[in-house]
Design a protein around this motif. Structure first.
Motif, short mmCIF file in Angstrom:
data_model
loop_
_atom_site.label_atom_id
_atom_site.label_comp_id
_atom_site.label_asym_id
_atom_site.label_seq_id
_atom_site.Cartn_x
_atom_site.Cartn_y
_atom_site.Cartn_z
N LEU A 14 0.82 -1.22 0.00
CA LEU A 14 0.00 0.00 0.00
C LEU A 14 0.85 1.26 0.00
CD1 LEU A 14 -2.49 -1.10 2.82
CD2 LEU A 14 -2.90 -1.19 0.35
N ILE A 15 2.03 1.17 0.59
CA ILE A 15 2.93 2.33 0.69
C ILE A 15 4.30 1.94 0.17
CG2 ILE A 15 1.69 3.30 2.67
CD1 ILE A 15 3.89 2.09 4.46
N GLY A 16 5.15 2.91 -0.06
CA GLY A 16 6.49 2.65 -0.54
C GLY A 16 7.51 2.69 0.57
N ASP A 17 8.60 1.95 0.38
CA ASP A 17 9.74 1.97 1.29
C ASP A 17 10.99 2.00 0.42
OD1 ASP A 17 12.02 0.89 2.86
OD2 ASP A 17 10.53 0.60 4.43
N PRO A 18 11.91 2.93 0.64
CA PRO A 18 13.07 3.04 -0.25
C PRO A 18 13.96 1.81 -0.27
CG PRO A 18 13.36 4.42 1.70
CD PRO A 18 11.93 3.96 1.70
N GLU A 19 13.84 0.95 0.75
CA GLU A 19 14.70 -0.23 0.83
C GLU A 19 13.96 -1.53 0.54
OE1 GLU A 19 17.98 -0.07 1.22
OE2 GLU A 19 17.77 2.12 1.22
N LEU A 20 12.76 -1.43 -0.01
CA LEU A 20 11.96 -2.64 -0.25
C LEU A 20 11.41 -2.67 -1.68
CD1 LEU A 20 9.93 -2.82 3.10
CD2 LEU A 20 11.80 -4.33 2.41
N PRO A 67 -0.81 -6.86 6.72
CA PRO A 67 -0.26 -6.68 8.07
C PRO A 67 0.78 -5.55 8.12
CG PRO A 67 -0.10 -8.97 7.32
CD PRO A 67 -0.40 -8.13 6.13
N GLY A 68 0.86 -4.93 9.29
CA GLY A 68 2.01 -4.09 9.59
C GLY A 68 3.17 -5.00 9.98
N TYR A 69 4.12 -4.48 10.74
CA TYR A 69 5.23 -5.32 11.18
C TYR A 69 4.74 -6.26 12.29
CZ TYR A 69 8.63 -2.81 8.39
OH TYR A 69 9.32 -2.28 7.33
N ILE A 70 4.86 -7.55 12.02
CA ILE A 70 4.39 -8.59 12.93
C ILE A 70 5.61 -9.37 13.43
CG2 ILE A 70 2.86 -10.57 13.18
CD1 ILE A 70 1.45 -7.90 12.47
N TRP A 71 5.62 -9.68 14.71
CA TRP A 71 6.77 -10.40 15.26
C TRP A 71 6.71 -11.87 14.85
CZ3 TRP A 71 11.22 -8.66 16.40
CH2 TRP A 71 12.15 -9.45 17.10
N THR A 72 7.21 -12.13 13.66
CA THR A 72 7.29 -13.47 13.09
C THR A 72 8.76 -13.88 13.01
OG1 THR A 72 7.48 -12.62 10.84
CG2 THR A 72 5.23 -13.03 11.68
N ALA A 78 8.78 -0.94 16.38
CA ALA A 78 7.58 -0.73 17.20
C ALA A 78 7.13 0.73 17.14
CB ALA A 78 7.86 -1.14 18.64
N SER A 79 8.08 1.65 17.12
CA SER A 79 7.75 3.08 17.13
C SER A 79 7.07 3.54 15.85
CB SER A 79 9.02 3.91 17.35
OG SER A 79 9.84 3.91 16.19
N LEU A 80 7.18 2.76 14.79
CA LEU A 80 6.54 3.13 13.52
C LEU A 80 5.02 2.98 13.58
CD1 LEU A 80 8.98 1.38 11.01
CD2 LEU A 80 8.93 3.79 11.64
N HIS A 81 4.56 2.25 14.58
CA HIS A 81 3.12 1.98 14.73
C HIS A 81 2.56 2.86 15.84
CE1 HIS A 81 5.10 -1.54 13.01
NE2 HIS A 81 3.96 -1.84 12.43
N PRO A 82 1.56 3.67 15.55
CA PRO A 82 1.00 4.56 16.57
C PRO A 82 0.58 3.87 17.87
CG PRO A 82 0.21 5.23 14.43
CD PRO A 82 0.97 3.94 14.23
N VAL A 83 0.19 2.59 17.79
CA VAL A 83 -0.20 1.89 19.02
C VAL A 83 1.01 1.61 19.91
CG1 VAL A 83 -2.25 0.84 17.99
CG2 VAL A 83 -0.06 -0.39 17.91
N GLY A 84 2.22 1.73 19.37
CA GLY A 84 3.43 1.64 20.19
C GLY A 84 4.04 0.26 20.33
N HIS A 85 3.56 -0.71 19.58
CA HIS A 85 4.15 -2.04 19.67
C HIS A 85 3.94 -2.78 18.36
CE1 HIS A 85 0.13 -3.90 20.08
NE2 HIS A 85 -0.16 -2.87 20.87
N ASP A 122 -2.58 -3.02 11.05
CA ASP A 122 -1.24 -2.46 11.12
C ASP A 122 -0.97 -1.52 12.28
OD1 ASP A 122 -2.67 -0.21 10.42
OD2 ASP A 122 -1.46 0.29 8.67
N GLY A 123 -1.81 -1.56 13.32
CA GLY A 123 -1.55 -0.70 14.47
C GLY A 123 -1.52 0.77 14.14
N GLY A 124 -2.21 1.16 13.07
CA GLY A 124 -2.28 2.57 12.69
C GLY A 124 -1.17 3.04 11.78
N TYR A 125 -0.29 2.14 11.35
CA TYR A 125 0.89 2.52 10.54
C TYR A 125 0.49 3.35 9.33
CZ TYR A 125 5.48 1.80 8.32
OH TYR A 125 6.71 1.97 7.75
N THR A 126 -0.46 2.87 8.54
CA THR A 126 -0.79 3.56 7.28
C THR A 126 -1.82 4.67 7.46
OG1 THR A 126 -2.47 1.87 6.77
CG2 THR A 126 -0.27 1.54 5.86
N ALA A 127 -2.26 4.91 8.70
CA ALA A 127 -3.18 6.01 8.96
C ALA A 127 -2.43 7.34 9.10
CB ALA A 127 -3.98 5.74 10.23
#
Length: 263
Positions: A153-159, A194-199, A220-227, A257-262
């Protein structure tokens, strides 16, 4: 009654992480679950996954582990034929198998690009294509859930390659959903992001960082929920899309995604 009672589900890449969590939750809610993965023998996580599946299905021995390379078309035919031959129906496909790859567009080689596309996009294409055919043959309709990513859904310069593959999954899902709906197949197709999931995949990436704990805190800090999220967070979304509760949902993208893309 479970939310997917009496349904037969196939979960690819199901020996660990999100796939294992989805397999456990589908089984706990009444589905007969077939887990596939690349390993000849089940990965370590399968011991826990398998225990949960067989706990529910020990009387029928219904849960199966099958080796599958999702990039090989003949293996899709083999797996889905085996599912229908054994269980007589096929209701749910979770296209979860995938690989991660961190590299910018300038640093990505053509060989690396093709490897990511082959697994993440070709594998989902083959699963969706053969899944639709098998569900039509079984005659019960069905639900296909394609596991994408917020990176679709979004871009990342390293992905670069990963962004492209997961973005492709998103739009392939919509195209397949429209095809199935207009053909009145009774088959729904949706994607989960998914956002970043601890897999294990994310854990390996963090462990490779110069300061793993700092890297984990940053993610974790990338997600507004904080984890970070857990595999179960995504599995509950998959369960909803797999169940009849989502009978009016197709061609949609479920962002968890814990609010990441919001932002």
């Amino acid at each position: 009654m479970g939310r997917v009672e009496n349904k037969v589900a196939v979960v690819t890449g199901g020996a660990g992480g999100i796939g294992a969590a989805a397999a456990r939750l589908l089984a706990a809610n009444g589905a007969t679950v077939v887990v596939t993965d690349l390993a000849e023998a089940p990965a370590p996580d399968w011991e826990e996954t398998g225990a949960a599946l067989y706990l529910r299905q020990e009387e029928t021995g219904a849960a199966l582990y099958l080796r599958q390379d999702v990039t090989r078309e003949e293996e899709w035919t083999r797996v889905l034929d085996a599912v229908i031959d054994r269980f007589g129906r096929f209701d749910i496909l979770v296209n979860n198998a995938g690989v991660g790859f961190r590299r910018s567009v300038e640093d990505t080689t053509l060989e690396e690009w093709r490897r990511v596309m082959t697994v993440n996009l070709d594998g989902v294409f083959l699963g969706t294509r053969h899944g639709i055919a098998a569900m039509r043959r079984a005659g019960n309709g069905g639900s296909i859930v394609n596991v994408a990513s917020i990176e679709g859904l979004i871009g990342d310069p390293e992905l670069a390659a990963y962004n492209a593959s997961k973005g492709g999954v998103r739009l392939l899902t919509k195209s397949a959903a429209l095809h199935c709906a207009r053909a009145r197949t009774g088959i729904r197709v949706n994607s989960v992001h998914p956002g970043y999931i601890w897999t294990p995949m994310v854990a390996r990436s963090v462990a490779a960082a110069p300061d793993p704990e700092k890297a984990r805190r940053h993610l974790a800090s990338l997600h507004p929920v904080g984890h970070l999220g857990t595999p179960d967070d995504i599995a509950y979304g998959i369960l909803y899309l797999a169940s009849d509760e989502s009978r009016f949902v197709t061609g949609s993208e479920l962002v968890i995604d814990g609010g990441y893309t919001a932002q």
